[in-house]
Design an enzyme around this catalytic site. Structure first.
Site, PDB file in Angstrom:
ATOM      1  N   CYS A   1       0.837  -1.202   0.000  1.00  0.00           N
ATOM      2  CA  CYS A   1       0.000   0.000   0.000  1.00  0.00           C
ATOM      3  C   CYS A   1       0.874   1.255   0.000  1.00  0.00           C
ATOM      4  O   CYS A   1       2.073   1.208   0.253  1.00  0.00           O
ATOM      5  CB  CYS A   1      -0.946   0.007   1.205  1.00  0.00           C
ATOM      6  SG  CYS A   1      -0.156   0.334   2.784  1.00  0.00           S
ATOM      7  N   HIS A   2       0.262   2.378  -0.301  1.00  0.00           N
ATOM      8  CA  HIS A   2       0.977   3.655  -0.367  1.00  0.00           C
ATOM      9  C   HIS A   2       1.752   3.922   0.920  1.00  0.00           C
ATOM     10  O   HIS A   2       2.936   4.268   0.881  1.00  0.00           O
ATOM     11  CB  HIS A   2      -0.013   4.791  -0.632  1.00  0.00           C
ATOM     12  CG  HIS A   2       0.614   6.132  -0.669  1.00  0.00           C
ATOM     13  ND1 HIS A   2       0.711   6.941   0.445  1.00  0.00           N
ATOM     14  CD2 HIS A   2       1.212   6.807  -1.675  1.00  0.00           C
ATOM     15  CE1 HIS A   2       1.330   8.049   0.117  1.00  0.00           C
ATOM     16  NE2 HIS A   2       1.640   8.004  -1.167  1.00  0.00           N
TER      17      HIS A   2
END
Length: 87
Positions: free
Chosen positions: A45-46
């Protein structure tokens, strides 16, 4: 504890950011934070990827973190074990 991107200016140098998630709009603040905890996400994820790039500890998938960690609390996080200690 930041509920939305509109509140991001509340972050101060050396804060640990607690948020539901992050995306590219949050990236500019990664240079001032000391750590990151999100309620959603995974290893790709970011939050996880960008925190690795900045060399800051990150914990993702911390259930109800924005509700369980009071804003302004002093905490310690361990990005290797996923531990969050409330002092």
């Amino acid at each position: 504890v930041i509920e939305s991107l509109e509140e991001i200016d509340r972050l101060e140098t050396d804060d640990i950011l607690i948020a539901r998630f992050t995306d590219t709009g949050w990236t500019s603040k990664f240079v001032v934070i000391k750590g990151l905890v999100t309620e959603h996400g995974g290893v790709l994820c970011h939050a996880a990827i960008v925190s690795r790039e900045y060399g800051i500890p990150c914990i993702v998938c911390a259930e109800d973190a924005t509700k369980r960690i009071p804003d302004g609390s002093t905490i310690t996080i361990n990005g290797l074990t996923g531990e969050i200690l409330l002092h």
